[in-house]
Write an enzyme that holds these catalytic residues in place. Sequence first.
Site, short mmCIF file in Angstrom:
data_model
loop_
_atom_site.label_atom_id
_atom_site.label_comp_id
_atom_site.label_asym_id
_atom_site.label_seq_id
_atom_site.Cartn_x
_atom_site.Cartn_y
_atom_site.Cartn_z
N ASP A 24 0.83 -1.20 0.00
CA ASP A 24 0.00 0.00 0.00
C ASP A 24 0.87 1.25 0.00
OD1 ASP A 24 -2.32 1.45 -0.06
OD2 ASP A 24 -2.82 1.15 2.05
N ASN A 72 -10.37 -3.52 -6.13
CA ASN A 72 -9.61 -2.55 -6.92
C ASN A 72 -10.25 -2.19 -8.27
OD1 ASN A 72 -6.31 -3.61 -5.76
ND2 ASN A 72 -7.58 -1.93 -5.04
C1 FPP Z 1 -1.63 0.20 -3.38
O1 FPP Z 1 -1.23 1.49 -3.66
C2 FPP Z 1 -1.27 -0.77 -4.36
C3 FPP Z 1 -2.09 -1.38 -5.26
C4 FPP Z 1 -3.47 -1.02 -5.56
C5 FPP Z 1 -1.65 -2.50 -6.04
C6 FPP Z 1 -0.23 -2.90 -5.94
C7 FPP Z 1 0.24 -2.99 -7.30
C8 FPP Z 1 1.51 -2.92 -7.68
C9 FPP Z 1 2.65 -2.86 -6.76
C10 FPP Z 1 1.81 -2.87 -9.12
C11 FPP Z 1 1.60 -4.15 -9.84
C12 FPP Z 1 2.17 -5.27 -9.11
C13 FPP Z 1 3.00 -6.19 -9.57
C14 FPP Z 1 3.48 -7.20 -8.64
C15 FPP Z 1 3.44 -6.25 -10.95
P1 FPP Z 1 -2.36 2.59 -3.68
O2 FPP Z 1 -2.62 2.98 -5.08
O3 FPP Z 1 -3.54 2.11 -2.92
O4 FPP Z 1 -1.66 3.74 -2.89
P2 FPP Z 1 -2.37 4.93 -2.12
O5 FPP Z 1 -3.17 4.32 -1.00
O6 FPP Z 1 -1.23 5.75 -1.63
O7 FPP Z 1 -3.21 5.65 -3.14
#
Ligand code: FPP
Length: 247
Positions: A24, A72
Site C-alpha cells: 500500500d 480494486n
Molecule cells: C496500493 O497502492 C497498491 C495497489 C493497488 C496495487 C499494488 C500494485 C503494484 C505494486 C503494481 C503491480 C504489481 C505487480 C506485482 C506487478 P495505492 O494505489 O492504494 O496507494 P495509495 O493508497 O497511496 O493511493
Amino acid sequence: MGKFEKVLALAPERIPAHVAIILDGNGRWAEHNHRLRAQGHHAGADNVETITYACMDMGVKYLTVYAFSTENWKRSKDEVSYLMLLLKQYLLKYKKTAIAKKIRVRVIGDLGGLSDDLRALILDVEQATKDLKAFNLTFAINYGGRDELVRAVRRIAGQGIPAKGIPAEEITADTINAALDTAELPDPDLLIRTGGELRISNFLLWQCAYSEFYFTDTFWPDFGEEELEKAILDYAGRERRFGGRKK
Ligand code: FPP
C-alpha cells in the site's frame, strides 16, 4: 556489518517461513515525489522484485503479495488498465527471472474475472515454474478473502455424488484449507502492511488466523531491504502462542 547479518544470526525457527504483504502507498509515494500515480505503481512493481530477492537471502521460503484486490476494480478505468498492463509486463519478466533463480510462481484469486490474455499468461508462468523449489512467490490478483471463501464453499458443496455435497459432519478445517486458492501454501507467519493503514482489507482472512502483524507508515515503493530486515527482526522477538498459555 554484512548484508542481513542480524537476520542471518537468528535461529532458523525465528525466521518467518511465509511472509505476506499488503502493498500500500504507491499513490501517495507518487504524490510525495511529484510523480504520476502510474509511476508509483511502476516503482511498487519494481520493489516486489527487490523484496523477493531479500526474502530469499534471509531464508524466507514463501512470499505472497496483494497485487490487485476484488475491490480494486472500483478505481478509475485508466488506473485499472494500467495495473493490468503492469501485471502482464511483470509476469512476462518474472517468467524469465523466476526460471533462472528457481522460483515457483503462483497466482491466487478469481482468475475467471481476468482478461483471457492475462489468464493465459498466468497459467503459462505457473506451468513453467511448477517444479522449481528455491522459493515460492505468489501474487494475489483479483483476490478477496471473502470471495476466496465463497468459491471454496461452492467447491466443497459441489463435491460428492450425485453433486449433493459432502456430508456436513465430514467438513473439517482441512477440507476448507484444501478448497482454498492457497491449498498448497502454509499459513503466513508474518503479515506486513505498508502505507500506514491499520487493517487487513480482505487479504488471506482464513489464513491469517495466527499470523503476526507488522504495520509501517513507509510507502510500498520505499519499503526496501532494510525495512524488511526491521520487520523480520521485530517478528523474531515475538512469542507466538497460537492460543495457548504464556510459558
Ligand atoms: C496500493 O497502492 C497498491 C495497489 C493497488 C496495487 C499494488 C500494485 C503494484 C505494486 C503494481 C503491480 C504489481 C505487480 C506485482 C506487478 P495505492 O494505489 O492504494 O496507494 P495509495 O493508497 O497511496 O493511493
